[in-house]
Scaffold this active site. Structure first.
Site, short mmCIF file in Angstrom:
data_model
loop_
_atom_site.label_atom_id
_atom_site.label_comp_id
_atom_site.label_asym_id
_atom_site.label_seq_id
_atom_site.Cartn_x
_atom_site.Cartn_y
_atom_site.Cartn_z
N GLU A 82 0.82 -1.20 0.00
CA GLU A 82 0.00 0.00 0.00
C GLU A 82 0.86 1.26 0.00
OE1 GLU A 82 -2.69 -0.25 3.23
OE2 GLU A 82 -3.98 1.33 2.48
N ASP A 83 1.90 1.27 0.82
CA ASP A 83 2.62 2.51 1.07
C ASP A 83 3.92 2.68 0.30
OD1 ASP A 83 0.61 2.84 2.84
OD2 ASP A 83 1.79 2.35 4.63
#
Ligand code: MN
Length: 717
Positions: A82-83
């Site tokens: 996600e990051d």
């Protein structure tokens, strides 16, 4: 309150994992840490710490339940997709498919944004989390992730902290409860309450502190006395005072109890080696201290569905104060604290890894007994969703056996839970010595006696409405499906005959043709009667039979229309569909009914693949109520969606060209046409791309104007 302290370095994590994870798997964990460290490098959390501290501690929390190495690795990597712009391929490459499944699962849940506080939506969120999860370890990682986030909640602005806390209480702690993970659940609850209702929280903490000295001296005196009795009888034991969670006190205050009326404020827990010792300990305690009636529970003989086992009793102890005492073995304690995760701790030697399927079974075990005679997976899922995620109550048989039922259950559910024979012969119910109607809603601790008469005519059909559980409803239905056989035979024959007439096909020539035999073979049936019964019971529709027969005729023709067929792939734009309160979830258009803008639609939570959108009348979802959530189209959609229509025409001439010509001056585009020719008619299966229902309807009206067309409809497969 925090039992597990946060850590700062990988060495601290490594020191713990190497105590229980096979040496051969340790290197992979170190590799995962190095990878996550590199990817998160330079990023800080709101708390000011390096980002890596978060996944490190999520993994560390998971060591407290002896999570396997795959889970620890996935925990370290849970935020990189996600990051950090890491691709799934890279994780697959470096850490394998199992880790990828877990990381992807956590990412998927994290992308859901929960923003409604409407009760129905909250239940939907829980359904979604459980529904989209392929492997229960995903949920376990998610719970640890949230726990660490809650521990650092002080770092985020108050209103956001409050919302997070509420979300945790609404959605995640009920799931932790269902998994029996009481340690994690309890810490999540206390942390949530602290941010969600700080006044209440600190008020309770203060009251506990004020009475602390007095309570502790009472408890230690009681511990000493109980210990003396057990020593006199040579029972090896340990006794601990029990810290009461703030949240559980809050709950009891909420139910109208006064602070000094809460029994288990004075609480101890006795640990012994064997089950026999548990009962002997109980007997010795009861012979010295008078038990409070109705407060005794035997969860050893009757474990809770989340596997919890213990003896509970409340006695008048030192100075006549009520003490709540729990008695259990060390093994029972492990299960009580770690729930579904406890079996990790039981694994011997090297093989800690748990087969994913086994875990799923564990996860659903609380409703497994419901499933004995239901083998259809849809009914099974229905039962899971209906019965597991609802709050449950405990009621008793006259003999004192504990039966767990979902809140909302009636004596009918009780009877069928005990035995289907009891349900089928039930003539009345007595609850706590009072005769009650059969739609009476059972309450916690009710003692339920079912009156039966073996000459009864069986359950009433009305009971299907009164019963709450899928289990009882299915039992009653299956009772009737036997009786209804004759009726089904008659109805099936009629329905089939009717459909043949409607489609202008000869029923009699069908009965004399070879088609009949082929059809019976296709459905594994011996006689025409079997076929009628299946049709009458709705297991096979007349349409299915007719389709089968017409498709058998081999004049199928694939037409590619060069000029008018546009090969546009109808992928959904996820912004076109609104699902209340949820932004980031994968949405697919169901291929069976292919809804288009303007259709009433509904979402079906698929396992591991987001939400599938069906038309509201699609028969493929009727059995799956508990996986359904509301969905609507956005108002402004400016693209075409694919859907199928069926056109039937008399067998005068092939009207393909006429159909195609109807697209002129209409925005609807024909993508493909199949012509199926039977003895009596032409059937055209047309795939179109259209903006919305109005546009399609205009197109269909045009086609209907062709003189030989006698029927046109949207198709559902
Ligand atoms: Mn995280």
């Amino acid at each position: 309150m925090t039992k597990i302290k946060d850590i700062q370095t990988y060495d601290e994590l490594y020191a713990v994992v190497k105590t229980y994870i096979p040496e051969i798997e340790l290197n992979d964990i170190s590799r995962a840490y190095a990878f996550a460290y590199e990817k998160h490098f330079g990023t800080k959390r709101l708390s000011g710490e390096d980002y890596i501290i978060h996944p490190l501690n999520v993994a560390y929390i998971l060591t407290s339940i002896n999570a396997d190495s795959t889970t620890i690795i996935a925990a370290l990597l849970h935020d990189v997709l996600e990051d950090c712009n890491v691709g799934e391929d890279e994780i697959l490459d470096k850490f394998g498919p199992e880790v990828l499944t877990l990381v992807r699962g956590v990412t998927k849940i994290n992308k859901l944004s929960f923003k409604s506080d409407n009760e129905a939506t909250i239940v939907n969120y829980r359904k979604i989390i459980v529904g989209i999860t392929e492997d229960v370890r995903v949920i376990i990682i998610k719970l640890a992730d949230r726990l660490h986030n809650m521990r650092t909640l002080w770092a985020i602005p108050e209103d956001r902290a409050k919302a997070k806390a509420k979300e945790t209480l609404d959605i995640l702690t009920p799931i932790a409860h269902r998994l029996g993970m009481s340690e994690i659940k309890s810490e999540l609850e206390d942390l949530s309450l602290r941010y969600y209702k700080p006044n209440v929280y600190f008020d309770i903490v203060e009251k506990l502190n004020k009475t602390k000295v007095e309570r502790e001296s009472l408890v230690s005196e009681m511990m000493h006395d109980v210990s003396t009795i057990l020593n006199e009888h040579n029972i090896k034991h340990e006794i601990k005072g029990r810290a009461k969670s703030v949240y559980s006190i809050y709950n009891k205050l909420n139910k109208g109890k006064k602070f000094n009326e809460i029994y288990d404020l004075l609480a101890l827990r006795v640990f012994v080696d064997t089950k026999d010792d548990c009962y002997q300990t109980l007997g010795l305690i009861h012979s010295k201290y008078k038990p409070i009636p109705k407060r005794f529970k035997d969860y050893i003989a009757m474990p809770k569905p989340n596997m919890y086992q213990s003896l509970h009793t409340t006695v008048f102890g030192i100075n006549g104060n009520p003490f709540e005492i729990q008695i259990r073995t060390y093994e029972m304690d492990l299960i009580a604290e770690k729930g579904i995760a406890s079996h990790w701790s039981y694994k011997e030697g090297g093989k800690v890894m748990q087969n994913a399927m086994e875990q799923k079974l564990q996860f659903f075990r609380s409703i497994m007994e419901l499933n004995e005679e239901e083998n259809k997976s849809t009914e099974f899922m229905n039962a899971v969703m209906n019965d597991v995620l609802k709050d449950s109550i405990y009621v008793y048989t006259p003999k004192g056996d504990v039966i767990e039922l979902p809140l909302g259950s009636t004596p009918i559910d009780f009877a069928y839970r005990v035995h289907s024979r009891i349900g089928d012969t039930m003539v009345g119910a007595i609850v706590n010595d009072q005769i009650v109607p059969l739609d009476y809603q059972l309450k916690e601790n009710d003692i339920v006696k079912i009156n039966t008469n073996k000459n009864s005519n069986g359950p009433s059909k009305e009971w299907i409405k009164m019963a709450f559980t899928t289990h009882a409803k299915n039992k009653i239905k299956s009772f009737y499906s036997k009786i209804d056989k004759n009726e089904n035979l008659k109805n099936g024959e009629e329905a089939l005959n009717h459909e043949f007439r409607k489609k202008k096909l000869s029923f009699n020539s069908f009965l004399e043709s070879e088609d009949l035999e082929k059809l019976l073979n296709e459905y594994n049936m011996n006689t025409l009667e079997d076929l009628y019964i299946a049709v009458g019971a709705g297991q096979i529709t007349p349409n299915q039979i007719i389709n089968f027969l017409t498709l058998e005729k081999p004049t199928k023709e694939e037409i590619v229309l060069n000029r008018n067929v546009h090969q546009i792939k109808s992928n959904i734009n996820k912004n076109d569909i609104k699902i209340e309160g949820i932004d980031e979830i994968k949405v697919n258009i169901a291929g069976c009914c292919k809804p288009i803008p303007g259709d009433e639609i509904i979402g079906y939570i698929s396992k591991g693949n987001g939400i599938n959108i069906h038309r509201i009348n699609c028969p493929n979802i009727s059995e799956l109520e508990e996986r359904i959530i509301p969905a609507t189209w956005q108002e402004t959609i400016d693209r075409r969606y694919e859907t199928d229509i069926l056109v039937r025409a008399l067998k005068e001439k092939n009207i393909l060209v006429d159909i195609v010509s109807k697209t002129v001056g209409n925005n609807t585009i024909i993508q493909n046409i199949n012509t199926i020719e039977s003895n009596e008619e032409y059937l055209y299966e047309i795939t179109v791309l259209t903006h919305n229902v109005d546009e399609l309807r205009k197109f269909m009206t045009e086609i209907k104007k062709i003189s030989s067309v006698f029927d046109i409809e949207r198709s559902i497969k």
